[in-house]
Design a protein around this motif. Structure first.
Motif, PDB file in Angstrom:
ATOM      1  N   VAL A  19       0.826  -1.212   0.000  1.00 37.52           N
ATOM      2  CA  VAL A  19       0.000   0.000   0.000  1.00 37.52           C
ATOM      3  C   VAL A  19       0.860   1.261   0.000  1.00 37.52           C
ATOM      4  O   VAL A  19       0.507   2.251  -0.638  1.00 37.52           O
ATOM      5  N   PHE A  20       1.983   1.216   0.702  1.00 37.11           N
ATOM      6  CA  PHE A  20       2.883   2.363   0.810  1.00 37.11           C
ATOM      7  C   PHE A  20       4.291   1.914   0.400  1.00 37.11           C
ATOM      8  O   PHE A  20       5.163   1.717   1.256  1.00 37.11           O
ATOM      9  N   PRO A  21       4.546   1.738  -0.900  1.00 42.04           N
ATOM     10  CA  PRO A  21       5.815   1.152  -1.358  1.00 42.04           C
ATOM     11  C   PRO A  21       7.063   1.935  -0.948  1.00 42.04           C
ATOM     12  O   PRO A  21       8.127   1.342  -0.824  1.00 42.04           O
ATOM     13  N   THR A  22       6.948   3.220  -0.687  1.00 38.63           N
ATOM     14  CA  THR A  22       8.132   3.988  -0.282  1.00 38.63           C
ATOM     15  C   THR A  22       8.659   3.546   1.079  1.00 38.63           C
ATOM     16  O   THR A  22       9.834   3.766   1.378  1.00 38.63           O
ATOM     17  N   THR A  23       7.825   2.902   1.880  1.00 36.60           N
ATOM     18  CA  THR A  23       8.281   2.455   3.200  1.00 36.60           C
ATOM     19  C   THR A  23       9.300   1.324   3.104  1.00 36.60           C
ATOM     20  O   THR A  23      10.059   1.091   4.037  1.00 36.60           O
ATOM     21  N   LYS A  24       9.323   0.632   1.989  1.00 37.22           N
ATOM     22  CA  LYS A  24      10.246  -0.495   1.825  1.00 37.22           C
ATOM     23  C   LYS A  24      11.705  -0.037   1.810  1.00 37.22           C
ATOM     24  O   LYS A  24      12.609  -0.830   2.092  1.00 37.22           O
ATOM     25  N   THR A  25      11.942   1.226   1.531  1.00 38.96           N
ATOM     26  CA  THR A  25      13.326   1.719   1.476  1.00 38.96           C
ATOM     27  C   THR A  25      14.041   1.556   2.815  1.00 38.96           C
ATOM     28  O   THR A  25      15.261   1.480   2.845  1.00 38.96           O
ATOM     29  N   TYR A  26      13.296   1.483   3.892  1.00 38.16           N
ATOM     30  CA  TYR A  26      13.900   1.328   5.216  1.00 38.16           C
ATOM     31  C   TYR A  26      14.158  -0.129   5.583  1.00 38.16           C
ATOM     32  O   TYR A  26      14.649  -0.422   6.662  1.00 38.16           O
ATOM     33  N   PHE A  27      13.803  -1.027   4.690  1.00 43.21           N
ATOM     34  CA  PHE A  27      13.931  -2.452   4.977  1.00 43.21           C
ATOM     35  C   PHE A  27      14.832  -3.134   3.957  1.00 43.21           C
ATOM     36  O   PHE A  27      14.532  -4.238   3.496  1.00 43.21           O
ATOM     37  N   GLY A  28      15.935  -2.499   3.604  1.00 42.78           N
ATOM     38  CA  GLY A  28      16.867  -3.054   2.638  1.00 42.78           C
ATOM     39  C   GLY A  28      17.384  -4.416   3.040  1.00 42.78           C
ATOM     40  O   GLY A  28      17.688  -5.258   2.189  1.00 42.78           O
ATOM     41  N   HIS A  29      17.459  -4.656   4.349  1.00 42.89           N
ATOM     42  CA  HIS A  29      17.952  -5.944   4.837  1.00 42.89           C
ATOM     43  C   HIS A  29      17.019  -7.099   4.489  1.00 42.89           C
ATOM     44  O   HIS A  29      17.409  -8.260   4.574  1.00 42.89           O
ATOM     45  N   LEU A  30      15.782  -6.791   4.087  1.00 36.66           N
ATOM     46  CA  LEU A  30      14.853  -7.853   3.706  1.00 36.66           C
ATOM     47  C   LEU A  30      15.054  -8.295   2.261  1.00 36.66           C
ATOM     48  O   LEU A  30      14.507  -9.304   1.843  1.00 36.66           O
ATOM     49  N   GLY A  31      15.820  -7.532   1.485  1.00 33.50           N
ATOM     50  CA  GLY A  31      16.116  -7.891   0.104  1.00 33.50           C
ATOM     51  C   GLY A  31      15.047  -7.417  -0.861  1.00 33.50           C
ATOM     52  O   GLY A  31      13.948  -7.045  -0.467  1.00 33.50           O
ATOM     53  N   SER A  32      15.387  -7.443  -2.132  1.00 37.22           N
ATOM     54  CA  SER A  32      14.435  -6.981  -3.150  1.00 37.22           C
ATOM     55  C   SER A  32      13.285  -7.973  -3.329  1.00 37.22           C
ATOM     56  O   SER A  32      12.163  -7.599  -3.593  1.00 37.22           O
TER      57      SER A  32
END
Length: 141
Positions: free
Chosen positions: A35-48
Motif C-alpha cells: 500500500v505504501f511502497p516507499t516504506t520499503k526503502t527502510y527495509f533493505g535488509h529484507l532484500g528486493s
C-alpha cells in the motif's frame, strides 16, 4: 491518554493475537510495502525479493515491540525509548511511517479478528497506536 476501558480493550485484543506475532507481523509488512511502497526503502535488509523467513522474523520483532507497549501502557516513553532512539538516530526512519504502519496494523487486526474487533476496540487501538507513534517520533524533535 487511554481510559481504563480503552486499556482493557487494547489488552483484550493483544491477548487474541499474542503468540502469533510472526504471521501477523509478516502480513503487516507485506500490506505496508504494497500500500505504501516507499516504506520499503527502510527495509533493505529484507532484500528486493521479500523472503518469507525474513518477513516472519522482522514482523515478529515488530509485534513483540507492540507487545511491550501493551504491557507498559502506563510508561510508554520509558518502555520504547531505546527503540525510538534507534529508529531516529541510527535508522533515520521517516516518522510519518509510524502512522502508516499503525493504519496497516489495524487493517490486519480487523481482517483476522472480524467481529471480535469491535468498533470500540478499533477506536481504542487507534488511540493506543497513535500514542505509540507519537512516542516513536519524539526523538526527531
Amino acid at each position: 491518554m487511554l481510559s481504563a476501558q480503552e486499556r482493557a480493550q487494547v489488552a483484550q485484543v493483544w491477548d487474541l493475537i499474542a503468540g502469533h506475532e510472526a504471521p501477523f507481523g509478516a502480513e503487516l509488512l507485506v500490506r505496508l510495502f504494497t500500500v505504501f511502497p516507499t516504506t520499503k526503502t527502510y527495509f533493505g535488509h529484507l532484500g528486493s525479493c521479500l523472503d518469507e523467513v525474513a518477513l516472519l522474523n522482522h514482523g515478529q520483532r515488530m509485534l513483540m515491540a507492540v507487545g511491550v507497549a501493551v504491557q507498559y501502557m502506563d510508561c510508554l516513553r520509558a518502555a520504547l525509548a531505546p527503540l525510538a532512539t534507534m529508529h531516529a538516530q541510527m535508522l533515520r526512519v521517516d516518522p510519518a511511517n509510524f502512522a502508516l504502519l499503525s493504519h496497516c496494523f489495524q487493517v490486519v487486526l480487523a481482517s483476522h479478528l472480524q467481529d471480535e474487533f469491535t468498533v470500540e476496540m478499533h477506536a481504542a487501538w487507534d488511540k493506543f497506536l497513535a500514542e505509540v507513534a507519537e512516542v516513536m517520533s519524539e526523538q526527531y524533535r
